[in-house]
Design a protein around this motif. Structure first.
Motif, mmCIF file in Angstrom:
data_model
loop_
_atom_site.group_PDB
_atom_site.id
_atom_site.type_symbol
_atom_site.label_atom_id
_atom_site.label_comp_id
_atom_site.label_asym_id
_atom_site.label_seq_id
_atom_site.Cartn_x
_atom_site.Cartn_y
_atom_site.Cartn_z
ATOM 1 N N ALA A 90 0.822 -1.212 0.000
ATOM 2 C CA ALA A 90 0.000 0.000 0.000
ATOM 3 C C ALA A 90 0.852 1.256 0.000
ATOM 4 O O ALA A 90 0.501 2.266 -0.612
ATOM 5 C CB ALA A 90 -0.923 -0.008 1.214
ATOM 6 N N ASP A 112 4.395 7.023 -2.519
ATOM 7 C CA ASP A 112 3.007 6.735 -2.860
ATOM 8 C C ASP A 112 2.326 6.118 -1.646
ATOM 9 O O ASP A 112 2.855 5.163 -1.047
ATOM 10 C CB ASP A 112 2.914 5.775 -4.043
ATOM 11 C CG ASP A 112 3.565 6.333 -5.301
ATOM 12 O OD1 ASP A 112 2.944 7.180 -5.952
ATOM 13 O OD2 ASP A 112 4.691 5.911 -5.626
ATOM 14 N N PRO A 114 -1.921 5.709 0.394
ATOM 15 C CA PRO A 114 -3.329 6.101 0.467
ATOM 16 C C PRO A 114 -3.505 7.277 1.418
ATOM 17 O O PRO A 114 -2.691 7.481 2.331
ATOM 18 C CB PRO A 114 -4.018 4.830 1.004
ATOM 19 C CG PRO A 114 -2.945 4.092 1.728
ATOM 20 C CD PRO A 114 -1.674 4.381 0.989
ATOM 21 N N ASP A 115 -4.554 8.068 1.223
ATOM 22 C CA ASP A 115 -4.800 9.211 2.088
ATOM 23 C C ASP A 115 -4.924 8.797 3.552
ATOM 24 O O ASP A 115 -4.508 9.537 4.457
ATOM 25 C CB ASP A 115 -6.082 9.939 1.652
ATOM 26 C CG ASP A 115 -5.912 10.656 0.331
ATOM 27 O OD1 ASP A 115 -4.753 10.924 -0.040
ATOM 28 O OD2 ASP A 115 -6.917 10.952 -0.329
ATOM 29 N N GLU A 133 -5.566 8.479 -3.111
ATOM 30 C CA GLU A 133 -4.145 8.161 -3.012
ATOM 31 C C GLU A 133 -3.304 9.399 -3.325
ATOM 32 O O GLU A 133 -3.733 10.268 -4.088
ATOM 33 C CB GLU A 133 -3.771 7.031 -3.980
ATOM 34 C CG GLU A 133 -4.458 5.711 -3.666
ATOM 35 C CD GLU A 133 -4.047 4.617 -4.622
ATOM 36 O OE1 GLU A 133 -3.405 4.938 -5.642
ATOM 37 O OE2 GLU A 133 -4.370 3.442 -4.365
ATOM 38 N N SER A 135 0.593 10.735 -4.559
ATOM 39 C CA SER A 135 1.893 10.429 -5.159
ATOM 40 C C SER A 135 2.745 11.693 -5.114
ATOM 41 O O SER A 135 2.346 12.734 -5.641
ATOM 42 C CB SER A 135 1.737 9.960 -6.608
ATOM 43 O OG SER A 135 1.077 8.707 -6.670
#
Length: 253
Positions: A90, A112, A114-115, A133, A135
């Motif tokens: 993740a 990278d 996820p929020d 997400e 980046s």
């Protein structure tokens, strides 16, 4: 060569090999880590090692690998080629990070996640929930006061969806350029980099404060709840934009 010289040379060679091959798990075992940091699955040496799982509070990353440059130490710097995770995890990232008396610098940094990983347990105002997400791409970073001396890169907010007590806002994809302006981190975007009709800047200042100087206009791609809420921002300008301004602490911080 005398016996004493041979012993000294032998000891020096032994010490060099000892440092090169010093086990990373031994170093971690004796390191004064904070109580909220948990590390497991350590292997390799302090110069080239791996960590299976690293957990800081509620945030966890996997497959951490580092390469430490011994030559940089001779110049008083710590230079680490770091890699975190992979495409299957993740959270992933990589980059060359240097620590010196003048601060931190980084080149070729990518991250990278996820929020949810970034937000953690922070409570956002208006019962806000954010999904999507992030980046981050940093070409070059040089630490300065209050934040930076140099900064170039991009931040991508992918498939972002915001939900709060006022409605549901599928914001889609947003691209922001990263730069350093008078020591402050600046993020900038315009209509070509988002579907929300937003253009302007956000500056990160000292004490977890931000300054937003932007504006927004109605577009067909905006969520309906957002279009209905634009009038709450203030009076529409002659150019068709509503003001989008804020100066204060970062919400949730």
């Amino acid at each position: 060569m005398s016996v004493i010289k041979k012993v000294i040379v032998g000891l020096l060679i032994y010490l060099v090999f000892l440092l090169v091959l010093f086990p990373a798990n031994v170093a971690v075992r004796f390191a004064p880590l904070p109580s909220d940091v948990m590390i497991s699955g350590v292997s390799g040496s302090i110069w080239s090692g791996n960590i299976e799982t690293l957990k800081v509070q509620q945030r966890q990353v996997e497959q951490v690998h580092w390469e430490l440059s011994p030559w940089a130490l001779l110049t008083g710097k710590i230079k680490v080629d770091l890699q975190v995770g992979s495409r299957a995890t993740a959270v992933s990232g990589k980059g060359l990070i240097t620590l010196s008396p003048s601060g931190i610098s980084a080149q070729g940094l990518r991250f990278d996640a996820p929020d949810s990983f970034l937000i953690g347990n922070a409570k956002l105002p208006f019962r806000t929930e954010i999904q999507g997400e992030v980046s981050l791409l940093v070409e070059n970073l040089e630490q300065g006061k209050p934040w930076c001396e140099q900064l170039s890169g991009k931040l991508f907010l992918n498939q972002t969806n915001v939900k709060n007590q006022f409605g549901n806002y599928p914001l889609g994809n947003i691209e922001l350029g990263l730069s350093c302006v008078e020591g402050r981190v600046q993020l900038a975007t315009d209509e070509t980099k988002n579907q929300l009709g937003i253009k302007g800047t956000l500056q990160l200042d000292e004490g977890n404060t931000v300054k937003v100087a932007a504006k927004i206009k109605e577009t067909n791609d905006q969520p309906e709840d957002m279009r209905k809420s634009l009038s709450m921002l203030g009076k529409r300008g002659a150019d068709g934009y509503f003001p989008l301004e804020y100066q204060g602490r970062i919400p949730g911080m």
